[in-house]
Scaffold this motif. Structure first.
Motif, PDB file in Angstrom:
ATOM      1  N   PRO A   1     -18.423  53.661   8.924  1.00 17.02           N
ATOM      2  CA  PRO A   1     -19.587  54.339   8.339  1.00 17.02           C
ATOM      3  C   PRO A   1     -20.004  53.746   6.986  1.00 17.02           C
ATOM      4  CG  PRO A   1     -17.995  55.934   9.150  1.00 17.02           C
ATOM      5  CD  PRO A   1     -17.329  54.594   9.221  1.00 17.02           C
ATOM      6  N   MET A   2     -19.022  53.295   6.190  1.00 17.95           N
ATOM      7  CA  MET A   2     -19.355  52.676   4.905  1.00 17.95           C
ATOM      8  C   MET A   2     -20.036  51.342   5.129  1.00 17.95           C
ATOM      9  SD  MET A   2     -16.086  53.087   2.464  1.00 17.95           S
ATOM     10  CE  MET A   2     -14.891  54.324   2.814  1.00 17.95           C
ATOM     11  N   VAL A   3     -19.495  50.556   6.053  1.00 15.34           N
ATOM     12  CA  VAL A   3     -20.088  49.244   6.326  1.00 15.34           C
ATOM     13  C   VAL A   3     -21.514  49.424   6.864  1.00 15.34           C
ATOM     14  CG1 VAL A   3     -19.915  47.166   7.752  1.00 15.34           C
ATOM     15  CG2 VAL A   3     -17.882  48.061   6.614  1.00 15.34           C
ATOM     16  N   ALA A   4     -21.706  50.458   7.683  1.00 14.02           N
ATOM     17  CA  ALA A   4     -23.050  50.722   8.222  1.00 14.02           C
ATOM     18  C   ALA A   4     -24.029  51.034   7.095  1.00 14.02           C
ATOM     19  CB  ALA A   4     -22.998  51.880   9.223  1.00 14.02           C
ATOM     20  N   LEU A   5     -23.576  51.822   6.138  1.00  6.46           N
ATOM     21  CA  LEU A   5     -24.423  52.186   4.999  1.00  6.46           C
ATOM     22  C   LEU A   5     -24.774  50.933   4.188  1.00  6.46           C
ATOM     23  CD1 LEU A   5     -25.635  54.587   3.413  1.00  6.46           C
ATOM     24  CD2 LEU A   5     -23.484  54.727   2.143  1.00  6.46           C
ATOM     25  N   ILE A   6     -23.779  50.087   3.970  1.00  2.68           N
ATOM     26  CA  ILE A   6     -23.988  48.859   3.198  1.00  2.68           C
ATOM     27  C   ILE A   6     -24.911  47.904   3.956  1.00  2.68           C
ATOM     28  CG2 ILE A   6     -22.826  46.760   2.401  1.00  2.68           C
ATOM     29  CD1 ILE A   6     -20.441  48.617   1.634  1.00  2.68           C
ATOM     30  N   ARG A   7     -24.685  47.780   5.267  1.00  2.00           N
ATOM     31  CA  ARG A   7     -25.557  46.923   6.086  1.00  2.00           C
ATOM     32  C   ARG A   7     -26.995  47.349   5.962  1.00  2.00           C
ATOM     33  NH1 ARG A   7     -21.577  46.404  10.645  1.00  2.00           N
ATOM     34  NH2 ARG A   7     -21.068  44.188  10.555  1.00  2.00           N
ATOM     35  N   SER A   8     -27.250  48.649   6.057  1.00  2.00           N
ATOM     36  CA  SER A   8     -28.651  49.072   5.996  1.00  2.00           C
ATOM     37  C   SER A   8     -29.197  48.861   4.584  1.00  2.00           C
ATOM     38  CB  SER A   8     -28.837  50.505   6.504  1.00  2.00           C
ATOM     39  OG  SER A   8     -28.095  51.392   5.723  1.00  2.00           O
ATOM     40  N   ALA A   9     -28.339  49.006   3.566  1.00  2.00           N
ATOM     41  CA  ALA A   9     -28.787  48.743   2.189  1.00  2.00           C
ATOM     42  C   ALA A   9     -29.145  47.266   1.988  1.00  2.00           C
ATOM     43  CB  ALA A   9     -27.718  49.163   1.190  1.00  2.00           C
ATOM     44  N   MET A  10     -28.482  46.389   2.757  1.00  2.00           N
ATOM     45  CA  MET A  10     -28.724  44.955   2.608  1.00  2.00           C
ATOM     46  C   MET A  10     -30.033  44.524   3.247  1.00  2.00           C
ATOM     47  SD  MET A  10     -26.095  43.391   1.084  1.00  2.00           S
ATOM     48  CE  MET A  10     -26.158  41.706   1.709  1.00  2.00           C
ATOM     49  N   THR A  11     -30.535  45.320   4.178  1.00  2.00           N
ATOM     50  CA  THR A  11     -31.650  44.846   4.985  1.00  2.00           C
ATOM     51  C   THR A  11     -32.875  45.744   4.890  1.00  2.00           C
ATOM     52  OG1 THR A  11     -30.605  45.981   6.850  1.00  2.00           O
ATOM     53  CG2 THR A  11     -30.245  43.624   6.678  1.00  2.00           C
ATOM     54  N   ASN A  12     -32.770  46.852   4.170  1.00  5.40           N
ATOM     55  CA  ASN A  12     -33.871  47.810   4.139  1.00  5.40           C
ATOM     56  C   ASN A  12     -34.005  48.339   2.723  1.00  5.40           C
ATOM     57  OD1 ASN A  12     -34.721  50.723   4.114  1.00  5.40           O
ATOM     58  ND2 ASN A  12     -35.143  50.300   6.263  1.00  5.40           N
TER      59      ASN A  12
END
Lengths: 193, 193
Positions: free
Chosen positions: B108-119
């Motif tokens: 869940p943390m990686v998912a949050l970071i991934r979306s922060a990186m791309t959006n």
């Protein structure tokens, strides 16, 4: 990318370099950095492998050009290793900050990292390139364990992401001098001990 | 997410908590962490604000639950500050490594970071949450400049991304002990000087 077959090998033309780079992007994405070969890229671009070598000395250089990276490991590594060993931490911090300061040089790197974060193939390509063309080279030339080089990479990766993508304050507006003062001793310790 | 209007306020039901979290995800994404209010989330979920408070003590707790984060700043901060100040670097490194070791807490943390990186919206939400609920709290309680806390964050962010997303070796398979030995002095220096 053109898929049209043309009769025989094409000679070098105004856009041959561009076509090689388009082919390179495709082959790197499909095979990763390690398994991509000049031969496969030449085949994809429908040119002679000698022509690929004519435009690009090394696979690293071709990768950097294909990803529009502003600087190649061939440029970073000597800049880092030249000069007194006791200032290598500060040199590395200032080099990374300088290279990433201008949007036109930073954006292609951020784009590569973004795709590595969200796409498994791109992550493999990025990992192999960063490891083999940059981190392992630095580790071997300095005679430092790879894990220490990766700790230094992780520090600067986090700083650049925090500064330009997450845009944390005050990190995003800190000066190069402030950041060098804070980060150089960390990098120095990892790289020299 | 249901958009159906129902007559009047709904009472707390088996899935009220889930509906509040769905509403919270939407409002956090739209407004960011700072501007999202319990009132707006209650309105989106079509429940009384008191019911939101019944399920979630704080906005930080609601955000952590909405993003399925395994641990809240309310848990991290005391765990970090408790114990001898001269071991805070090692405590932080081991805490982050432990929390991210299991895929079900890490993803869940990686998912949050991934979306922060791309959006961009997700980046704003992540920045505000990380800054206000975590980094500024730690900076203020330790009496340390924010930039130093962000340098520590950047180090651990880079390590977790290098280890679990880019999967650099030997970083990805290094033990917690190896990493603590390497990284704890860095974090100690940033947090204590």
């Amino acid at each position: 990318m053109s898929n049209k077959r043309r009769p025989g090998r094409r000679p070098g033309s105004a856009d041959t370099r561009g076509e090689i780079l388009t082919a390179a992007r495709k082959v790197f994405a499909e095979k990763g950095f390690d398994k991509a070969t000049v031969r496969a890229i030449a085949r994809e671009a429908e040119v002679d492998p000698a022509l690929v070598h004519h435009y690009f000395d090394t696979k690293e250089g071709m990768f950097a050009a294909a990803m529009q990276l502003p600087i190649t490991p061939d440029q970073i590594i000597p800049a880092l290793l030249e000069g007194p060993r006791e200032e290598i931490g500060e040199r590395l911090v200032r080099l990374i900050l300088q290279v990433t300061a201008a949007p036109e040089t930073r954006e292609p790197m951020v784009a590569l990292i973004r795709s590595a974060m969200t796409n498994e193939q791109a992550a493999t390509m990025f990992r192999e390139f960063i490891s083999n063309a940059l981190l392992f080279q630095v580790a071997n030339r300095l005679g430092v364990p790879h894990l220490r080089i990766e700790a230094a990479f992780a520090q600067m990766y986090g700083v650049i992401m925090g500064r330009y993508v997450i845009k944390l304050e005050p990190l995003a507006s800190a000066s190069h001098d402030e950041l060098a003062e804070l980060l150089a001793p960390t990098i120095q310790r990892y790289l020299v001990g």
